[in-house]
Design a protein around this motif. Structure first.
Motif, PDB file in Angstrom:
ATOM      1  N   LYS A 227       0.846  -1.192   0.000  1.00  0.00           N
ATOM      2  CA  LYS A 227       0.000   0.000   0.000  1.00  0.00           C
ATOM      3  C   LYS A 227       0.885   1.247   0.000  1.00  0.00           C
ATOM      4  O   LYS A 227       1.752   1.380   0.862  1.00  0.00           O
ATOM      5  N   ILE A 228       0.658   2.120  -0.970  1.00  0.00           N
ATOM      6  CA  ILE A 228       1.417   3.355  -1.072  1.00  0.00           C
ATOM      7  C   ILE A 228       0.450   4.529  -1.120  1.00  0.00           C
ATOM      8  O   ILE A 228      -0.448   4.555  -1.960  1.00  0.00           O
ATOM      9  N   THR A 229       0.623   5.468  -0.207  1.00  0.00           N
ATOM     10  CA  THR A 229      -0.150   6.715  -0.215  1.00  0.00           C
ATOM     11  C   THR A 229       0.794   7.845  -0.574  1.00  0.00           C
ATOM     12  O   THR A 229       1.850   8.005   0.043  1.00  0.00           O
ATOM     13  N   SER A 230       0.414   8.625  -1.585  1.00  0.00           N
ATOM     14  CA  SER A 230       1.247   9.742  -2.027  1.00  0.00           C
ATOM     15  C   SER A 230       0.325  10.885  -2.428  1.00  0.00           C
ATOM     16  O   SER A 230      -0.343  10.820  -3.462  1.00  0.00           O
ATOM     17  N   ARG A 231       0.295  11.932  -1.595  1.00  0.00           N
ATOM     18  CA  ARG A 231      -0.623  13.048  -1.807  1.00  0.00           C
ATOM     19  C   ARG A 231       0.136  14.358  -1.642  1.00  0.00           C
ATOM     20  O   ARG A 231       0.816  14.563  -0.634  1.00  0.00           O
ATOM     21  N   ASP A 232       0.036  15.214  -2.627  1.00  0.00           N
ATOM     22  CA  ASP A 232       0.700  16.512  -2.589  1.00  0.00           C
ATOM     23  C   ASP A 232      -0.104  17.506  -1.748  1.00  0.00           C
ATOM     24  O   ASP A 232      -1.329  17.411  -1.675  1.00  0.00           O
ATOM     25  N   PRO A 233       0.565  18.501  -1.166  1.00  0.00           N
ATOM     26  CA  PRO A 233      -0.166  19.495  -0.370  1.00  0.00           C
ATOM     27  C   PRO A 233      -0.930  20.518  -1.203  1.00  0.00           C
ATOM     28  O   PRO A 233      -1.928  21.057  -0.761  1.00  0.00           O
ATOM     29  N   GLU A 234      -0.445  20.781  -2.415  1.00  0.00           N
ATOM     30  CA  GLU A 234      -1.079  21.761  -3.293  1.00  0.00           C
ATOM     31  C   GLU A 234      -0.944  21.311  -4.743  1.00  0.00           C
ATOM     32  O   GLU A 234       0.088  20.757  -5.123  1.00  0.00           O
ATOM     33  N   PRO A 235      -1.943  21.557  -5.578  1.00  0.00           N
ATOM     34  CA  PRO A 235      -1.827  21.210  -6.997  1.00  0.00           C
ATOM     35  C   PRO A 235      -0.884  22.170  -7.711  1.00  0.00           C
ATOM     36  O   PRO A 235      -0.725  23.321  -7.291  1.00  0.00           O
TER      37      PRO A 235
ATOM     38  N   ASP B 121       1.700  14.026   2.219  1.00  0.00           N
ATOM     39  CA  ASP B 121       1.324  12.734   2.798  1.00  0.00           C
ATOM     40  C   ASP B 121       2.042  11.611   2.058  1.00  0.00           C
ATOM     41  O   ASP B 121       1.727  11.310   0.907  1.00  0.00           O
ATOM     42  N   GLN B 122       2.990  10.967   2.731  1.00  0.00           N
ATOM     43  CA  GLN B 122       3.848   9.951   2.116  1.00  0.00           C
ATOM     44  C   GLN B 122       3.966   8.741   3.042  1.00  0.00           C
ATOM     45  O   GLN B 122       4.729   8.757   4.014  1.00  0.00           O
ATOM     46  N   ARG B 123       3.210   7.692   2.744  1.00  0.00           N
ATOM     47  CA  ARG B 123       3.203   6.520   3.613  1.00  0.00           C
ATOM     48  C   ARG B 123       3.289   5.237   2.777  1.00  0.00           C
ATOM     49  O   ARG B 123       2.819   5.205   1.643  1.00  0.00           O
ATOM     50  N   VAL B 124       3.862   4.208   3.377  1.00  0.00           N
ATOM     51  CA  VAL B 124       3.981   2.902   2.712  1.00  0.00           C
ATOM     52  C   VAL B 124       3.782   1.793   3.732  1.00  0.00           C
ATOM     53  O   VAL B 124       4.224   1.895   4.879  1.00  0.00           O
ATOM     54  N   GLU B 125       3.115   0.724   3.299  1.00  0.00           N
ATOM     55  CA  GLU B 125       3.041  -0.506   4.090  1.00  0.00           C
ATOM     56  C   GLU B 125       3.253  -1.691   3.162  1.00  0.00           C
ATOM     57  O   GLU B 125       2.680  -1.742   2.065  1.00  0.00           O
ATOM     58  N   VAL B 126       4.095  -2.615   3.596  1.00  0.00           N
ATOM     59  CA  VAL B 126       4.240  -3.896   2.896  1.00  0.00           C
ATOM     60  C   VAL B 126       3.854  -4.995   3.881  1.00  0.00           C
ATOM     61  O   VAL B 126       4.423  -5.102   4.973  1.00  0.00           O
ATOM     62  N   PHE B 127       2.863  -5.784   3.496  1.00  0.00           N
ATOM     63  CA  PHE B 127       2.352  -6.880   4.312  1.00  0.00           C
ATOM     64  C   PHE B 127       2.785  -8.190   3.694  1.00  0.00           C
ATOM     65  O   PHE B 127       2.667  -8.398   2.485  1.00  0.00           O
ATOM     66  N   GLY B 128       3.304  -9.096   4.544  1.00  0.00           N
ATOM     67  CA  GLY B 128       3.798 -10.361   4.028  1.00  0.00           C
ATOM     68  C   GLY B 128       3.387 -11.544   4.867  1.00  0.00           C
ATOM     69  O   GLY B 128       2.637 -11.425   5.853  1.00  0.00           O
ATOM     70  N   SER B 129       3.900 -12.716   4.509  1.00  0.00           N
ATOM     71  CA  SER B 129       3.509 -13.968   5.155  1.00  0.00           C
ATOM     72  C   SER B 129       3.989 -14.074   6.597  1.00  0.00           C
ATOM     73  O   SER B 129       3.447 -14.842   7.386  1.00  0.00           O
ATOM     74  N   LYS B 130       5.024 -13.297   6.966  1.00  0.00           N
ATOM     75  CA  LYS B 130       5.558 -13.356   8.325  1.00  0.00           C
ATOM     76  C   LYS B 130       5.354 -12.061   9.110  1.00  0.00           C
ATOM     77  O   LYS B 130       5.815 -11.959  10.248  1.00  0.00           O
ATOM     78  N   GLY B 131       4.683 -11.086   8.503  1.00  0.00           N
ATOM     79  CA  GLY B 131       4.492  -9.827   9.210  1.00  0.00           C
ATOM     80  C   GLY B 131       4.353  -8.667   8.248  1.00  0.00           C
ATOM     81  O   GLY B 131       4.039  -8.855   7.061  1.00  0.00           O
TER      82      GLY B 131
END
Length: 340
Positions: free
Chosen positions: A150-158, A239-249
């Motif tokens: 999951k990657i969230t990438s959102r700029d503060p202004e256009p 807004d800059q966030r990342v999650e990687v979900f896998g078989s062990k965590g």
């Protein structure tokens, strides 16, 4: 080689950023910077110790003292200058994207290979401390096999309308960073893209045939599934966030903030907003990518972000645009492309 002499092509915001970072590196000298509006750059260049400013980038390419170039000019000039620089024997750092055309990018990469010079593409987020930690954790096998990204990438202004017109569109200009990050943190190629996009922030995007809001679904060769959400306007900051979900965590990163202080009162619990601008959020990443390129030229260390990485991100962006236009999932073309 114990010292490298550099020329910078383009003295806009990003060119000046790189120049101001480079002059802090002892083994490096910036000899010349070029810009079509050279007069606007002369005072600034003198202040940071760049002795020569020109309107003609060919002066940089024809200067035998210069070992490497930073290409920070508009995107439509990148590929032609890459080819010229490679033929002149210069190592190359080029801002993303290499071009708006996969074929043009391939041609440039072929010339680079034939010339035997180095080419690093400016996907600076690979050099961010947070994203690198995600990459290293996944690569080490700590969370097992990757299942969801999951990657969230959102700029503060256009951006302004004039920029939108020449940007190549959201997928090539903004989402391309996330496409590269998806490949980087998973270590897998993207094989299929599906996009839902809209113009919700400003009608100018739709008027110019673009979008400002998108959710992008990815299918990876290793079987993982990814989702990217993009917006051109997050009122609370970058807004800059990342999650990687896998078989062990799982491994996830949150936004950088000016401080991590948490204030709790009867009125509520408060924290600082995220960093507001990309130059603040990725200040250290820009420095790190510059050091990596310099070290690669000086000591022949491997490049972290090569020309093919630029090409693969462009191919994903092209598929994303086609998916948005057709409303259907689109296979990523030539993901296994190799140079002759």
């Amino acid at each position: 080689m114990d010292k490298i002499v550099i020329g910078i092509i383009g003295a806009g915001r990003i060119g000046r950023l790189h120049a101001e970072n480079i002059v802090q590196i002892p083994q490096v000298e910036i000899k010349t910077i070029s810009d079509i509006f050279a007069d606007n750059a002369r005072e600034w260049a003198a202040q940071i110790g760049i002795p020569h400013v020109t309107t003609d980038y060919q002066e940089i390419l024809n200067d035998s003292d210069i070992d490497a170039v930073f290409i920070c000019s508009p995107t439509n000039t990148h590929a032609p200058i890459i080819k010229e620089a490679a033929k002149a024997g210069k190592h190359i750092f080029c801002e993303k994207p290499v071009s708006f055309s996969a074929e043009e990018t391939k041609e440039a990469l072929q010339v680079v290979k034939e010339a035997g010079v180095k080419l690093q593409v400016g996907f600076n987020r690979r050099f961010d401390h947070n994203f690198k930690k995600v990459h290293d954790t996944v690569k080490a096998g700590t969370i097992g096999d990757t299942h969801i990204v999951k990657i969230t990438s959102r700029d503060p202004e256009p951006p302004p309308a004039e920029y939108i017109k020449s940007s190549g569109g959201m997928f090539m200009d903004m989402s391309i960073h996330d496409f590269d990050m998806a490949r980087y943190v998973t270590g897998s190629e993207v094989e299929e893209v599906y996009v839902q996009g809209a113009s919700l922030v400003d009608p100018v995007f739709a008027e110019l045939g673009d979008v400002d809001t998108a959710v992008i679904t990815l299918k990876f060769e290793n079987g993982a599934i990814g989702v990217i959400d993009n917006s051109r306007k997050a009122v609370y900051g970058y807004d800059q966030r990342v999650e990687v979900f896998g078989s062990k965590g799982s491994v996830s990163i949150q936004n950088d903030q000016p401080t991590t202080a948490e204030i709790s009162t009867a009125e509520g619990v408060f924290q600082d907003k995220p960093q507001y601008f990309f130059l603040e959020r990725y200040k250290d990443a820009y420095i790190n990518e510059t050091h990596a390129f310099i070290n690669s030229v000086l000591y022949n260390t491997p490049l972290v972000c090569e020309g093919n990485d630029g090409l693969q991100a462009e191919l994903i962006a092209k598929a994303a645009k086609e998916s948005f236009e057709t409303g259907k999932p689109v296979k990523v073309a030539n993901k296994q492309y190799t140079l002759n």
